[in-house]
Write an enzyme that holds these catalytic residues in place. Structure first.
Site, PDB file in Angstrom:
ATOM      1  CB  SER A   1      -3.667 -35.142  43.563  1.00  0.00           C
ATOM      2  OG  SER A   1      -2.861 -36.285  43.659  1.00  0.00           O
TER       3      SER A   1
ATOM      4  CD  GLU B   1     -17.776  -4.733  56.584  1.00  0.00           C
ATOM      5  OE1 GLU B   1     -17.136  -5.750  56.939  1.00  0.00           O
ATOM      6  OE2 GLU B   1     -17.230  -3.637  56.352  1.00  0.00           O
TER       7      GLU B   1
ATOM      8  N   GLY C   1      -6.534 -34.152  38.584  1.00  0.00           N
ATOM      9  CA  GLY C   1      -5.534 -35.169  38.290  1.00  0.00           C
ATOM     10  C   GLY C   1      -5.109 -35.805  39.597  1.00  0.00           C
TER      11      GLY C   1
ATOM     12  CB  ILE D   1       0.691 -36.069  50.050  1.00  0.00           C
ATOM     13  CG1 ILE D   1      -0.073 -35.704  51.316  1.00  0.00           C
ATOM     14  CG2 ILE D   1       1.652 -34.951  49.698  1.00  0.00           C
ATOM     15  CD1 ILE D   1      -0.507 -36.872  52.115  1.00  0.00           C
TER      16      ILE D   1
ATOM     17  CD  GLU E   1       3.678 -28.576  44.760  1.00  0.00           C
ATOM     18  OE1 GLU E   1       3.806 -29.777  45.010  1.00  0.00           O
ATOM     19  OE2 GLU E   1       2.744 -28.110  44.072  1.00  0.00           O
TER      20      GLU E   1
ATOM     21  CB  THR F   1      -3.367 -30.849  43.192  1.00  0.00           C
ATOM     22  OG1 THR F   1      -2.334 -31.038  42.221  1.00  0.00           O
ATOM     23  CG2 THR F   1      -4.655 -31.445  42.679  1.00  0.00           C
TER      24      THR F   1
ATOM     25  CB  CYS G   1     -16.010  -5.020  59.942  1.00  0.00           C
ATOM     26  SG  CYS G   1     -15.053  -6.549  59.678  1.00  0.00           S
TER      27      CYS G   1
ATOM     28  CE  LYS H   1      -9.328 -11.500  60.994  1.00  0.00           C
ATOM     29  NZ  LYS H   1      -9.574 -11.692  59.562  1.00  0.00           N
TER      30      LYS H   1
ATOM     31  CG  ASN I   1       8.327 -27.176  32.752  1.00  0.00           C
ATOM     32  OD1 ASN I   1       8.035 -27.446  33.912  1.00  0.00           O
ATOM     33  ND2 ASN I   1       9.196 -26.224  32.435  1.00  0.00           N
TER      34      ASN I   1
ATOM     35  CE  LYS J   1     -15.331  -1.207  58.173  1.00  0.00           C
ATOM     36  NZ  LYS J   1     -15.107  -2.341  57.235  1.00  0.00           N
TER      37      LYS J   1
ATOM     38  CE1 TYR K   1      -6.372  -3.163  58.261  1.00  0.00           C
ATOM     39  CE2 TYR K   1      -5.640  -5.434  58.056  1.00  0.00           C
ATOM     40  CZ  TYR K   1      -6.454  -4.497  58.639  1.00  0.00           C
ATOM     41  OH  TYR K   1      -7.361  -4.885  59.597  1.00  0.00           O
TER      42      TYR K   1
END
Lengths: 542, 542
Positions: free
Chosen positions: A298, A46, A291, A296, A403, A398, A150, A182, A374, A114, A120
């Site tokens: 990084s 496409e 860094g 785990i 998180e 990272t 598609c 998918k 921080n 198409k 969405y």
């Protein structure tokens, strides 16, 4: 009187907006398909000419003359093989269409608009395009080819309409972004379609990545009985031939190449590699720095970066402070050495002290709190950006999805970076990917995987001081973010109500941070970013 | 037999997602309209119950039971005045509609489904809603009211359809975001509509702001001859009565209140104030802090913040370095004093030196370049964030649209902040707004307005060392970003080709920075952000 026909699935990796470069790719692939496979037809993904998704570039009037020139170039250069390409078109009224052209003997012999425009998830096609309404069926060597694009194949109508217009087989041009499940979804959906129309389908997908989206390729041909009889590789530009023969009234796909597919963590790891590689290379960066903390996230990011770009193009910086454990320093240095990347250590103590003194008057009479944590993260971010600015290498952030969801990260601190490979990877999956990567070759020190996760921003800190266990957290995030479940529904699954309320409150309140985060690679069915558009200002609760 | 009817335009300021709070606003306004204006009908803005735009909150199934409860509460509480409210609805098939309900005597007597769903610019309504197809006309005291929602009035069909269904007058519920020329556009569009249908229209708009969008209110009633005969104020929650009388076969609007409208810079200034005030208050911040550099951008931002929030809730920090001119320090201190805000100066020299030492090994053998300038900006950003974290006050970023366009700003440096008031204000307009603000009371030192703009990141630096003059730059930005003109078209306007190429290249390359920038207030017809969705990775050029 019919003959055999060879269709090549032109699984290529166009660059968004690189009209002339993409035309080069198309022409080169067409010539190669003819020469190497004696192909009659090559089908591309496409929007081949622009790459997908071109977003608001589609609103520029200046794009359309370039598209016409591109089509002319293809018509001139590709005359001995039929070329089915995708592109945007603007008509006299200024309406835009998502098109496919059947180019034969130097002319556009037929074109298709198409019909189903997805609007969405990450898709905004109704922002740009007007829907077509008509099938497009072209006869070649006695076989009638129906063209679809598609999303058309995800609904019933366009394929039945093409069959009713006489199609013996469907050619489907795709730019279908990767997510964990998918490939299975595509197979299951196409099996429903072939069951409805009793015709084979050739599914050609884009490969490569564009910003937050990875296109996994994995083009395939499905026989009328629902079996995948030809399978192109995933995560790789490749031309794969599909041989067709008309027997009685039906087109039959002869058995062909069946590339082995990736599974589970291996598939996700390949997607992450492709996402990093494409972003870095297509944006012209000479490499990346990150860094390396001894943790785990990084560690995995470093492994992905090296696997994607090569060790010479990756640089790691450890930035220890008074709370950094000795084993963190050892493990970071060890992994850098194992992977063969440039590595340096810059302690942040002196900068921290300078900020402490400068802020003393301002902070007089206040208690130590998150501010000081921080500050450490922001000093590290500033150091990484300085090294990046000087050498031109891009910083990789990272942060993982857990998180990012709950805001357990510092804006302008550990969130700095041009790209955030793990942004959509929940922490529990980070561990599984690290373990998977180590099965290829041991590169992440085992201690990094087994020790309790810690941000090391205060003495003896571990993540679970402020968060539920990651298996609990990740499940709540999945239920709330991906499945839109209410707090009550999640509690009913057996989770502690306080945990559920807390995690959801953190997710809701962290939208402002996510808005300023680097793009990352969508691997789940709902990533943060354009896949989940929440207001920052919101008093909504359930 | 008809009587006079009084319709009140319920121009209120709902908060996105605050269902119960918004219902309180609705009920309170309805009671007040009845008591103070003896009103028969009160009309509220589009999506009154959720606030606009609720974005992906609309995808949560849990929203719809809350909407039903909200409608029930309104039905119970408002029985002696007709209440026309907007809300989202989900039907049994899971399809969503953008609705308006006519609530009379405690019951929803009629409801309307929006027909034209905007999916351009900042709007994504086709992501959420299915379009309606039918008019909704309700008779009350002998007058037939046709209900339309926002975009419906920008096209011909819905209003002619309502007229054909017998409507004597149109009630139009809006959530129409502000931009410079939007008010004039609305008037001109509605004049075309009344010219077509020969019926008056009552246009009720939301007021307030939501993230990057300001809703200016300015509701009005337009007579069948195209004259605005009742005008509600801009930038203010207010109930404004419109008296109707049926004469012969037509409904006539009697002359009513005509609030004076803002114009030019004053109107934009009010929009900026409302944007800042809403963002800060609706997100619960106790106030804001900003870096005051002695330059025009931070000077104007400070003025807006003080006018929006009061001096007690605003704090300014000067962070001088070796390149900071004495007059910058004097002017910053002067303005802070004039405006009565808390002010402190924190020199950044010590932190800069600490970074210099820490990076010495890494930078050995390299030349001084932009890295060192960015470092200054990032130290300042880190200081502001530390003060913000400690006290809870949000940082205001001070970048203007010209800088945002060409990337003349430091990511994680002067770009830090939760909100960026001038993000859509070109530099030339920054000057005009500063001059306008000083006509109210002299608060920005004149020297700040008259001296050549400088980032003061190296000796004797001025912005025009690296950029064309701002009047040139701003025109090129407007032509390229807002009007989608090609480089050739812009050169044809009389600009230097090299300037044009350079500016466009900078705009194209700075998308990655903009993606990580704080939200700002849309005031032009095309702002950066969701109004202009460009790929980061793009090789497109014209």
């Amino acid at each position: 009187m019919t003959q055999n026909v060879t269709v090549v699935m032109g699984q290529i990796d166009p660059i968004v907006g690189d009209i002339s470069g993409n035309v080069d790719l198309i022409i080169e692939a067409a010539i190669r398909a003819k020469n190497e496979s004696q192909a009659d037809i090559i089908v591309f993904p496409e929007m081949t000419i622009t790459g997908y998704p071109p977003e608001d570039l589609l609103l520029r009037d200046g794009l359309y003359p370039q598209i016409n020139q591109a089509l002319n170039r293809i018509c001139e250069a590709v005359t001995d093989i039929v070329c089915v390409v995708g592109y945007p078109m603007m008509d006299e009224l200024g309406e835009r269409f998502n098109m496919a052209a059947w180019i034969e003997e130097g002319l556009i012999q037929a074109s298709y608009m198409k019909q189903n425009l997805p609007n969405y998830s990450v898709f905004d096609e109704q922002r740009y395009f007007t829907a077509g309404h008509h099938p497009c069926v072209v006869e070649f060597n006695g076989i009638k080819f129906g063209i679809l694009i598609c999303e058309d194949i995800w609904k019933i109508t366009p394929s039945t309409q093409a069959r009713d217009a006489g199609a013996d087989i469907i050619l489907n041009l795709n730019a279908s972004p990767f997510s964990e499940e998918k490939h299975q979804d595509r197979i299951a959906t196409l099996q429903r379609r072939v069951d409805e129309i009793k015709k084979p389908i050739i599914y050609v997908n884009q490969v490569g990545a564009q910003d937050d989206l990875v296109f996994d390729g994995g083009s395939f041909a499905m026989c009328a009985d629902g079996e995948v009889c030809v399978q192109a590789p995933e995560f790789k530009s490749e031309l794969t031939a599909v041989k067709l023969v008309k027997q009685a009234d039906s087109v039959v796909i002869l058995e062909g190449q069946k590339s082995k597919l990736f599974e589970g963590e291996a598939r996700i790891y390949e997607a992450l590699k492709m996402g990093v590689k494409s972003y870095v290379q297509k944006n012209g960066f000479p490499g990346v720095i990150l860094g390396l903390s001894g943790g785990i996230d990084s560690a995995l990011t470093l492994a992905i970066a090296v696997d994607a770009l090569g060790a010479d193009n990756v640089e790691a910086v450890m930035m220890p402070f008074r709370y950094t454990a000795e084993i963190s320093k050892e493990d970071a240095a060890q992994q850098a050495k194992t992977m063969g990347v440039k590595y340096q250590s810059i302690p942040i103590e002196s900068m921290y002290s300078a900020f402490e003194v400068a802020l003393a008057a301002s902070f007089e009479g206040t208690e130590t709190d998150l501010t000081e944590e921080n500050l450490q993260a922001r000093i590290r971010g500033t150091l990484l950006m300085a090294i990046s600015n000087k050498a031109g290498k891009m910083v990789l952030a990272t942060s993982n999805k857990s998180e990012v969801a709950v805001g357990y990260s510092t804006l302008y601190g550990d969130m700095v970076g041009g790209f955030s490979p793990l942004k959509d990877v929940p922490k529990t999956l980070v561990y599984r990917l690290a373990e998977y990567r180590n099965t290829l070759s041991e590169c992440i020190p085992n201690r990094v995987i087994t020790r309790p996760p810690s941000a090391e921003l205060r003495p003896d800190q571990v993540d679970q001081d402020s968060l539920p266990d990651y298996d609990v957290l990740d499940t709540i995030v999945k239920q709330y973010v991906r499945l839109d479940k209410s707090p009550a529904e999640i509690v009913a699954l057996g989770f502690d109500e306080e945990d559920v309320r807390k995690v959801i409150r953190l997710i809701d309140r962290s939208e402002y941070k996510r808005r300023q985060s680097a793009p990352g690679i969508k691997i789940t069915q709902r990533a943060f970013g354009r896949d989940r558009r929440y207001p920052i200002t919101s008093h909504y609760s359930e």
